[in-house]
Design an enzyme around this catalytic site. Structure first.
Site, PDB file in Angstrom:
ATOM      1  CB  SER A   1      -0.801  -0.039   1.259  1.00 26.58           C
ATOM      2  OG  SER A   1      -1.982   0.840   1.004  1.00 26.58           O
TER       3      SER A   1
ATOM      4  CG  ASP B   1      -7.394  -3.142  -2.409  1.00 29.16           C
ATOM      5  OD1 ASP B   1      -7.854  -2.384  -1.696  1.00 29.16           O
ATOM      6  OD2 ASP B   1      -6.184  -3.448  -2.598  1.00 29.16           O
TER       7      ASP B   1
ATOM      8  CG  HIS C   1      -5.458  -2.913   0.652  1.00 30.66           C
ATOM      9  ND1 HIS C   1      -4.982  -2.439  -0.619  1.00 30.66           N
ATOM     10  CD2 HIS C   1      -4.865  -2.020   1.815  1.00 30.66           C
ATOM     11  CE1 HIS C   1      -4.121  -1.432  -0.372  1.00 30.66           C
ATOM     12  NE2 HIS C   1      -3.905  -1.140   1.112  1.00 30.66           N
TER      13      HIS C   1
END
Length: 302
Positions: free
Chosen positions: A166, A245, A279
């Site tokens: 991320s 996600d 995610h």
């Protein structure tokens, strides 16, 4: 020789007295450790976790991966949740996980701003008040932490890979491209790939770098890749992206932009779009082995 916890101790350089060992656990024949030190770049105490495989406990210098975590994480998150140590021990690979950001700077907005990126370090050096004094994560990692580790612990810093998740995926991609030759291998999980064009990146960049579009571009992986004169990672870059996600759906990650930039310069990229994965760290656990093996090959571990 064993320390008071029964762990095999390492003969360390005198500079290692700068490192305060806060925690240690036996793990797959190696050691999972947490250190703290006073950072000259940050101006505050900083922590990092490191997994040392069995060979490192016998004073053999081993290659390492630098893992950069995402928003709301710290130096422990990856080590606890990713399930990487078993294979890392087998491969003879150290894992280094720094904290994401300064802590305890008592800057107004430091904790209240985590939800949109400012106060989470974004792996750059801030230029704008009130962040510029302590939010110097790029200099901390490259100019301080890695040199300190190289003289304090049995890590071969000529054989380093970098990866992240991320915000940390953004950090891995941008630091690898901004510091050619420093890292031999590169991968990411669900990285923020084009931060100048997403809300997270825009808010963080405005807070840390002001309105200077030139500075913004220097920390955007897609724009950095577009400017490459030759493929910087001939052995290839690996990215995994979960297709369930929510941040992908919200256009925060934009992996397709980085993919297009790689195609433009002839950079080999394996962008795996994984159906059903979100995610979080269950996603990372599922594919961590592939990433470790990707790096191990580039670092000469087979």
């Amino acid at each position: 020789m064993r320390d008071k916890r029964g762990m095999l101790s390492i003969t360390e350089n005198p500079v290692s007295t700068l490192l305060d060992l806060k925690d240690v656990h036996a793990c797959f024949g190696g050691a999972q450790r947490t250190y703290e030190h006073l950072s000259r770049e940050i101006g505050l105490p900083m922590r990092f976790s490191i997994f040392l495989p069995p060979a490192a406990l016998e004073n053999h210098r081993v290659p390492a991966l630098l893992y950069l975590a995402g928003l709301t994480c710290n130096e422990e998150t990856f080590m606890i949740k990713a399930g990487a140590q078993r294979l890392a021990a087998q491969l003879g690979l150290a894992l280094i996980a720094p904290d994401t950001s300064p802590r305890g700077a008592n800057v107004e907005g430091e904790s209240a701003s985590w939800d949109f990126g400012v106060a989470a370090g974004f792996y750059l050096d801030a230029t704008q008040p009130p962040w510029e004094r302590h939010w110097r994560m790029e200099s901390y990692l490259l100019a301080e932490l890695l040199p300190l580790i190289s003289v304090s612990l049995p890590i071969d810093t000529q054989r380093l890979g970098i990866f992240g998740h991320s915000m940390g995926g953004h950090g891995a991609l941008t630091l690898a491209l901004r510091h050619p030759g420093k890292f031999k291998s590169l991968s990411a999980f669900a990285p923020i790939s084009h931060p100048t064009q997403c809300a997270w990146g825009q808010k963080a960049f405005k807070g840390y770098l002001g309105d200077d579009a030139v500075r913004w571009a220097q920390h955007d992986a897609t724009l950095l890749m577009q400017r490459q004169s030759a493929p910087p990672y001939p052995g290839g870059i690996l990215i995994d992206q979960g297709m369930a996600d929510k941040f992908l759906m919200e256009k925060q990650l934009l992996p397709e932009a980085f993919e297009a930039a790689c195609q433009l310069v002839g950079q080999a990229l394996t962008l795996r779009r994984q159906p059903g994965y979100d995610h979080g760290y269950y996603f990372i656990q599922t594919f961590i082995e592939d990433h470790l093996r990707h790096h191990a090959r580039a670092l000469g571990l087979g």
